[in-house]
Design an enzyme around this catalytic site. Sequence first.
Site, short mmCIF file in Angstrom:
data_model
loop_
_atom_site.label_atom_id
_atom_site.label_comp_id
_atom_site.label_asym_id
_atom_site.label_seq_id
_atom_site.Cartn_x
_atom_site.Cartn_y
_atom_site.Cartn_z
N HIS A 28 -2.74 7.17 -16.77
CA HIS A 28 -3.02 5.99 -17.59
C HIS A 28 -3.95 5.05 -16.81
O HIS A 28 -4.04 5.12 -15.60
CB HIS A 28 -1.72 5.26 -17.97
CG HIS A 28 -0.88 4.84 -16.80
ND1 HIS A 28 -0.04 5.72 -16.14
CD2 HIS A 28 -0.75 3.65 -16.16
CE1 HIS A 28 0.57 5.09 -15.16
NE2 HIS A 28 0.16 3.83 -15.14
N ARG B 12 -4.06 7.29 -7.39
CA ARG B 12 -5.24 6.84 -8.15
C ARG B 12 -6.41 7.80 -7.91
O ARG B 12 -6.49 8.44 -6.87
CB ARG B 12 -5.64 5.42 -7.74
CG ARG B 12 -4.52 4.40 -7.91
CD ARG B 12 -4.93 3.04 -7.37
NE ARG B 12 -3.90 2.04 -7.56
CZ ARG B 12 -2.90 1.82 -6.70
NH1 ARG B 12 -2.82 2.54 -5.60
NH2 ARG B 12 -1.99 0.90 -6.95
#
Length: 259
Positions: free
Chosen positions: A112, A131
């Site tokens: 997301h 990330r």
Amino acid sequence: PELRALIGEVAAEQLERSGSDDPRGVSAALRVCFTRLMKSEKKFFVDQLNMLVKRISQEAAEGKDTSGSNGDLLLRLHSQYPGDIGCFTIYFLNLVRLEPGEAMFLGANEPHAYLQGDCVECMACSDNTVRAGLTPKFIDVLTLCEMLNYTPAPSSSKIFPAAQSQLDPSVYLYDPPVPDFAIMRIEIPPSIKLYLVSAVDSASILLVIQGTAVGTSTAAASEMTLRRGSVLFISANESISLHLSSPDGMLLFRACCLL
């Protein structure tokens, strides 16, 4: 075509051939395509990204509809993170616009990217956030590609409403499908000047979004002045009395674990 060049014809065709009647095949194809994208050589993906941005910019300037390529989002992200591989990941994700009061739940390993706006976010205890783009923080592409859940799903399956409490009409409960945490939205109307934040079986965190009040409890040594931005830790089985002083009522969010 720019994305197709990055993931390769073979992977692109594999994804196109995978049908909805074979979820595992779709997941496997998505894994291959996403991993090939994220592992692209930097100069190659920057060149392709620049080509894409140039093409979309020209189409937008000519008044063409670029929504099929998420043109507005692409150009905004590229202006914020120029040359970032994350600009291509929007073609693997659902674009979700949450309305005020709506909530969504994302399970572990679901990719997301938060884009804009204000929200209240609650996480279970975790020792990692991985990330791979659209961030100035540490990036770990290989770990992310290995750990992600590639099971496709519509965004509607992630959104759930709040349920108004039958015991307290000021409380709206967001109860996700995990036992780790829940969120309460507490809307105290202006007509109420004394409000009791009820005790629950777990410790909780109270966040003040709007309004002012003086809080008292049996556990506190003194009165607490609460206003926008105040954060309060509430012990298990502890209640808080709020003496409201704002004419517009109060808006609070409470994170807890409903045992």
